[in-house]
Motif scaffolding. Structure first.
Motif, PDB file in Angstrom:
ATOM      1  N   GLY A   1       0.776  -1.232   0.000  1.00 30.89           N
ATOM      2  CA  GLY A   1       0.000   0.000   0.000  1.00 30.89           C
ATOM      3  C   GLY A   1       0.804   1.277   0.000  1.00 30.89           C
ATOM      4  O   GLY A   1       0.243   2.365   0.160  1.00 30.89           O
ATOM      5  N   ARG A   2       2.128   1.181  -0.200  1.00 31.45           N
ATOM      6  CA  ARG A   2       2.952   2.391  -0.274  1.00 31.45           C
ATOM      7  C   ARG A   2       2.814   3.066  -1.640  1.00 31.45           C
ATOM      8  O   ARG A   2       3.225   4.212  -1.802  1.00 31.45           O
ATOM      9  N   GLN A   3       2.266   2.338  -2.591  1.00 31.65           N
ATOM     10  CA  GLN A   3       2.134   2.861  -3.941  1.00 31.65           C
ATOM     11  C   GLN A   3       0.799   2.401  -4.523  1.00 31.65           C
ATOM     12  O   GLN A   3       0.347   1.281  -4.275  1.00 31.65           O
ATOM     13  N   VAL A   4       0.171   3.271  -5.295  1.00 27.87           N
ATOM     14  CA  VAL A   4      -1.136   2.959  -5.891  1.00 27.87           C
ATOM     15  C   VAL A   4      -0.930   2.103  -7.139  1.00 27.87           C
ATOM     16  O   VAL A   4      -0.070   2.404  -7.967  1.00 27.87           O
ATOM     17  N   PRO A   5      -1.712   1.024  -7.302  1.00 29.62           N
ATOM     18  CA  PRO A   5      -1.570   0.187  -8.500  1.00 29.62           C
ATOM     19  C   PRO A   5      -1.935   0.951  -9.771  1.00 29.62           C
ATOM     20  O   PRO A   5      -2.805   1.835  -9.744  1.00 29.62           O
ATOM     21  N   VAL A   6      -1.283   0.626 -10.856  1.00 34.07           N
ATOM     22  CA  VAL A   6      -1.682   1.171 -12.162  1.00 34.07           C
ATOM     23  C   VAL A   6      -3.030   0.577 -12.544  1.00 34.07           C
ATOM     24  O   VAL A   6      -3.913   1.258 -13.062  1.00 34.07           O
ATOM     25  N   SER A   7      -3.187  -0.708 -12.264  1.00 28.59           N
ATOM     26  CA  SER A   7      -4.464  -1.393 -12.480  1.00 28.59           C
ATOM     27  C   SER A   7      -4.464  -2.664 -11.649  1.00 28.59           C
ATOM     28  O   SER A   7      -3.431  -3.095 -11.141  1.00 28.59           O
ATOM     29  N   GLY A   8      -5.639  -3.269 -11.493  1.00 28.33           N
ATOM     30  CA  GLY A   8      -5.751  -4.511 -10.747  1.00 28.33           C
ATOM     31  C   GLY A   8      -6.043  -4.294  -9.273  1.00 28.33           C
ATOM     32  O   GLY A   8      -6.256  -3.166  -8.816  1.00 28.33           O
ATOM     33  N   HIS A   9      -6.035  -5.400  -8.530  1.00 26.05           N
ATOM     34  CA  HIS A   9      -6.449  -5.350  -7.120  1.00 26.05           C
ATOM     35  C   HIS A   9      -5.486  -6.139  -6.236  1.00 26.05           C
ATOM     36  O   HIS A   9      -4.967  -7.183  -6.631  1.00 26.05           O
ATOM     37  N   VAL A  10      -5.313  -5.608  -5.004  1.00 27.55           N
ATOM     38  CA  VAL A  10      -4.551  -6.295  -3.962  1.00 27.55           C
ATOM     39  C   VAL A  10      -5.474  -6.457  -2.767  1.00 27.55           C
ATOM     40  O   VAL A  10      -5.989  -5.468  -2.236  1.00 27.55           O
ATOM     41  N   ARG A  11      -5.685  -7.704  -2.332  1.00 24.45           N
ATOM     42  CA  ARG A  11      -6.578  -7.953  -1.198  1.00 24.45           C
ATOM     43  C   ARG A  11      -5.844  -8.794  -0.155  1.00 24.45           C
ATOM     44  O   ARG A  11      -5.454  -9.930  -0.429  1.00 24.45           O
ATOM     45  N   TRP A  12      -5.656  -8.213   1.028  1.00 28.42           N
ATOM     46  CA  TRP A  12      -5.072  -8.957   2.135  1.00 28.42           C
ATOM     47  C   TRP A  12      -6.172  -9.687   2.886  1.00 28.42           C
ATOM     48  O   TRP A  12      -7.303  -9.207   2.989  1.00 28.42           O
ATOM     49  N   GLY A  13      -5.855 -10.866   3.424  1.00 27.07           N
ATOM     50  CA  GLY A  13      -6.842 -11.700   4.080  1.00 27.07           C
ATOM     51  C   GLY A  13      -7.217 -11.220   5.469  1.00 27.07           C
ATOM     52  O   GLY A  13      -6.754 -10.183   5.955  1.00 27.07           O
ATOM     53  N   THR A  14      -8.047 -12.003   6.149  1.00 27.20           N
ATOM     54  CA  THR A  14      -8.517 -11.644   7.490  1.00 27.20           C
ATOM     55  C   THR A  14      -7.401 -11.844   8.516  1.00 27.20           C
ATOM     56  O   THR A  14      -6.550 -12.723   8.387  1.00 27.20           O
ATOM     57  N   LYS A  15      -7.421 -10.980   9.512  1.00 24.25           N
ATOM     58  CA  LYS A  15      -6.483 -11.030  10.637  1.00 24.25           C
ATOM     59  C   LYS A  15      -5.019 -10.970  10.191  1.00 24.25           C
ATOM     60  O   LYS A  15      -4.139 -11.545  10.840  1.00 24.25           O
ATOM     61  N   VAL A  16      -4.755 -10.265   9.105  1.00 24.52           N
ATOM     62  CA  VAL A  16      -3.383 -10.100   8.632  1.00 24.52           C
ATOM     63  C   VAL A  16      -2.751  -8.894   9.315  1.00 24.52           C
ATOM     64  O   VAL A  16      -3.275  -7.780   9.246  1.00 24.52           O
ATOM     65  N   ASP A  17      -1.645  -9.122  10.008  1.00 22.28           N
ATOM     66  CA  ASP A  17      -0.848  -8.052  10.598  1.00 22.28           C
ATOM     67  C   ASP A  17       0.439  -7.958   9.786  1.00 22.28           C
ATOM     68  O   ASP A  17       1.277  -8.869   9.834  1.00 22.28           O
ATOM     69  N   LEU A  18       0.592  -6.859   9.068  1.00 18.32           N
ATOM     70  CA  LEU A  18       1.648  -6.740   8.068  1.00 18.32           C
ATOM     71  C   LEU A  18       2.888  -6.050   8.633  1.00 18.32           C
ATOM     72  O   LEU A  18       2.803  -5.018   9.295  1.00 18.32           O
ATOM     73  N   GLY A  19       4.050  -6.631   8.359  1.00 18.41           N
ATOM     74  CA  GLY A  19       5.329  -6.004   8.690  1.00 18.41           C
ATOM     75  C   GLY A  19       6.134  -5.827   7.416  1.00 18.41           C
ATOM     76  O   GLY A  19       6.306  -6.783   6.656  1.00 18.41           O
ATOM     77  N   TYR A  20       6.630  -4.604   7.171  1.00 13.34           N
ATOM     78  CA  TYR A  20       7.325  -4.309   5.908  1.00 13.34           C
ATOM     79  C   TYR A  20       8.749  -3.832   6.193  1.00 13.34           C
ATOM     80  O   TYR A  20       8.963  -2.883   6.946  1.00 13.34           O
ATOM     81  N   TYR A  21       9.717  -4.503   5.590  1.00 13.41           N
ATOM     82  CA  TYR A  21      11.127  -4.131   5.694  1.00 13.41           C
ATOM     83  C   TYR A  21      11.537  -3.569   4.346  1.00 13.41           C
ATOM     84  O   TYR A  21      11.603  -4.296   3.356  1.00 13.41           O
ATOM     85  N   GLU A  22      11.800  -2.259   4.312  1.00 18.02           N
ATOM     86  CA  GLU A  22      12.146  -1.623   3.046  1.00 18.02           C
ATOM     87  C   GLU A  22      13.654  -1.603   2.845  1.00 18.02           C
ATOM     88  O   GLU A  22      14.431  -1.626   3.798  1.00 18.02           O
ATOM     89  N   GLN A  23      14.054  -1.557   1.600  1.00 24.87           N
ATOM     90  CA  GLN A  23      15.457  -1.715   1.251  1.00 24.87           C
ATOM     91  C   GLN A  23      16.332  -0.605   1.809  1.00 24.87           C
ATOM     92  O   GLN A  23      17.425  -0.849   2.309  1.00 24.87           O
TER      93      GLN A  23
END
Length: 668
Positions: free
Chosen positions: A378-400
């Motif tokens: 979700g740091r960037q908006v898709p050009v097209s298409g969909h991204v759907r995260w499932g239920t009870k997902v706790d997201l951790g992101y490690y950026e470069q």
């Protein structure tokens, strides 16, 4: 023959001791790796060896006439040259000679010149002398060397005329490596040469260095690379170096054996000391045994005590745990196109990621892997298409690049402000597990090194307790020990992992699936990195045998939902589909390269002969012959160019088959 010897090197900065007894010897044709944790002084040792810094004590000796080439970990190649011109700079003298030869040829073809016998003979004599110098300097092979390293290090011919200033920092470092490889010095000194290289380029560099005629001294944290290249290892620890024979795996085994042996000697001595001390204590006061006890006591006083072997070093105490369990379907991606300003970088992606999957994403640099991850989180908006995260997902992101760290804060403030529910003691304890102790926690984030920033980011991830980790090049800036700790922590992690990496050991240890992205499309492979490589080689062999290249290359719809229970049970299990290399294919590829090399040599000799005949015709003022030889020269130069192109293609195929054959032999 010893090319380089660094003896008893000492170095300190403002009272901080870095090197106390650094010793390195490099023999002709050796491949030496210098290993050690971040901050132990490896790069300092290299800079002292090449003369960029002076040691406080110690000496560096280099064999007379030995050419040394050095590429640092970070390079700024800022100038107005093109990519090709920068790489060919090392051949500046030869290139000038070629231009002078061309100028002299034009002068000899000028009617005003060849009608003047004296003037013509002067130019012809100069041409003949210069042509011989050009041939002796292997001038006809310069273009082949430059083209080979540029192509091998991932510089497409379309950008060879682009300015160096237009390149990114990573590309400039890679270009400096290309320039050094084209130069072919007697001793290559490389500081983290695998940085900024994608997997394909890494494999090419390995193949190139294996057949390199000179010696190599390198610093690297890439274990796969070290295993493939190194024939000797120096470990730098506590300011001192210790030599081991063999590659990285050999070094690990030898070090363990040495520690075990030293431990046995230490324990045996301790037992001997205990017995002697007990004897002294019991017998010193007895008149009949006093002299013997005093003798034993003197022996104890004179005994050289062994130090207890200490194989332990400060390392991260990393553990990932999920706060809760996610739903079965973790991520659903439908016709997703990621990119910038409405422009997609690649083909649409369709994926279904389920709980417990470990997906490695691989592909060439610039293909959009980081952009894809940013779009998924979700740091960037898709050009097209969909991204759907499932239920009870706790997201951790490690950026470069750790862009979300606040440069205005200290390390302690960064973590304490981000986790206000934790008390100060808990935060300090957590930072201590990542080697930030005492005053280290007060360091400003802006002053942290790449490795230190990575440790702060990992600490944030650990404390957030996500059940899904999305990681972009997590092993960048980590030393060998830190990489192993991260691997162990992720191996025990009970959540889902999606990551981009060029570290082949890391992918082998963790991946259950590999998503390959390139210009032809997207394809999913079951298994770790080794299995992925063998399956790719199977496909390439199939394409070669059937002359049907490109089939099944554009599949973009993939799913982790395996209907076959057997396939599910194989996740994470190394099962190699051996791709045999027929000896006939390898022999044919080798013969093809040898034939092309012979033809190139023949054409180069013809070029030299015709150039000589051109001189003779010039001196005799034979205009007809002069024009004829000039036409032959142009034809031979075109033929030389075509043979070079064919040789490059043949050499690449031979390198591919040789690498595949080596992997198969290693599996056996």
């Amino acid at each position: 023959m010893i090319l380089l010897q660094a003896s008893h090197i000492e170095k300190q900065y403002d009272g901080h001791v870095v090197l106390t007894d650094g010793n390195i010897v490099v023999q002709d044709k050796e491949r030496i790796a210098l290993l050690g944790q971040n901050g132990t002084g490896k790069s300092t040792m290299l800079r002292i060896i090449v003369g960029e810094e002076q040691p406080d004590k110690g000496t560096v000796s280099v064999q007379r006439s030995t050419g040394i080439g050095y590429v640092a970990q970070f390079v700024e190649a800022d100038n107005d040259l093109s990519v090709y011109e920068f790489t060919a700079q090392t051949f500046e003298t030869i290139i000038k000679m070629e231009k002078q030869l061309n100028d002299l040829e034009l002068q000899m073809a000028n009617p005003d010149v060849y009608s003047n016998t004296q003037r013509f003979e002067q130019i012809a004599a100069s041409y003949d002398k210069l042509r011989q110098q050009f041939t002796d300097a292997d001038g006809y092979a310069v273009e082949a060397k430059v083209r080979r390293v540029l192509k091998g290090l991932g510089f497409a011919s379309e950008i060879w005329n682009s300015g160096v200033k237009s390149l990114s920092g990573g590309q400039k470092t890679r270009l400096s490596l290309a320039k050094l490889l084209a130069q072919e010095p007697d001793l290559l000194i490389l500081d983290e040469p695998t940085n900024y290289l994608d997997t394909k380029t890494l494999v090419w560099l390995e193949s190139y260095l294996k057949t390199y005629e000179g010696a190599i001294l390198l610093v690297s944290h890439d274990r796969y690379f070290l295993d493939a290249i190194a024939t000797g290892v120096y470990e730098l620890r506590d300011g001192k170096t210790q030599r081991f024979n063999g590659n990285y795996t050999d070094y690990v085994e030898q070090k363990a054996e040495i520690v075990e042996l030293e431990t046995k000697h230490f324990e045996a001595q301790q037992q001997k000391i205990a017995k002697m001390e007990e004897f002294v204590q019991k017998n010193l006061v007895r008149a009949s045994t006093t002299k013997r006890a005093q003798s034993r006591r003197k022996m104890l006083e004179k005994m050289e005590r062994l130090e207890k072997p200490d194989a332990s070093v400060d390392k991260l105490a990393l553990h990932f745990a999920s706060h809760r369990t996610s739903g079965r379907d973790v991520l659903s991606v439908e016709n997703l196109s990621a990119g910038y300003n409405g422009i997609a970088l690649g083909n649409p992606v369709n994926l279904l990621v389920r709980r417990g999957d470990r997906l490695a994403i691989v592909g060439p640099n610039g293909i959009g892997k980081t952009t894809l991850l940013k779009t998924l989180v979700g740091r960037q908006v898709p050009v097209s298409g969909h991204v759907r995260w499932g239920t009870k997902v706790d997201l951790g992101y490690y950026e470069q690049e750790q862009e979300t760290l606040d440069a205005s804060k200290t390390v302690l403030e960064q973590i304490y402000d981000e986790f206000p529910q934790l008390n100060l003691t808990t935060v300090r304890t957590a930072l201590g597990r990542f080697l930030f102790r005492g005053e280290d926690v007060e360091k400003p984030v802006s002053a942290l090194s790449g490795g230190e920033r990575s440790r702060v980011a990992l600490c944030r991830l650990m404390l957030s307790q996500p059940n899904v980790l999305v990681m972009d090049e997590p092993t960048n800036h980590l030393d060998l020990l830190a990489k192993e700790v991260l691997e162990d922590a992720l191996s025990e992690y009970d959540g889902t992992l999606i990551f981009v990496s060029h570290d082949r050991y890391f992918m082998d240890a963790l991946a259950t699936h590999v998503l390959h992205i390139d210009e032809d499309g997207i394809k999913l492979y079951l298994g770790n990195y080794t299995e992925y490589i063998h399956k790719r080689q199977d496909e390439e062999q199939w394409d070669s045998d059937t002359n049907d290249k490109g089939t099944s290359r554009t599949e973009s719809t993939q799913s982790f939902a395996e209907s076959d229970s057997t396939a599910k049970s194989q996740r994470g299990v190394l099962h190699v589909d051996n791709t045999s290399v027929r000896s006939a294919d390898l022999r044919k590829a080798r013969e093809t390269v040898e034939i092309l090399e012979r033809k190139i040599s023949e054409v180069e000799q013809s070029l030299a002969d015709v150039s000589g005949q051109l001189v003779t015709a010039s001196m005799s003022a034979d205009v007809d012959s002069l024009q004829q030889f000039q036409q032959q020269l142009s034809s031979l130069e075109q033929q030389h160019e075509e043979l070079l192109t064919a040789w490059e293609q043949g050499a690449e195929e031979l390198e591919r088959l040789t690498e595949l054959d080596r992997q198969n032999r290693r599996q056996k």
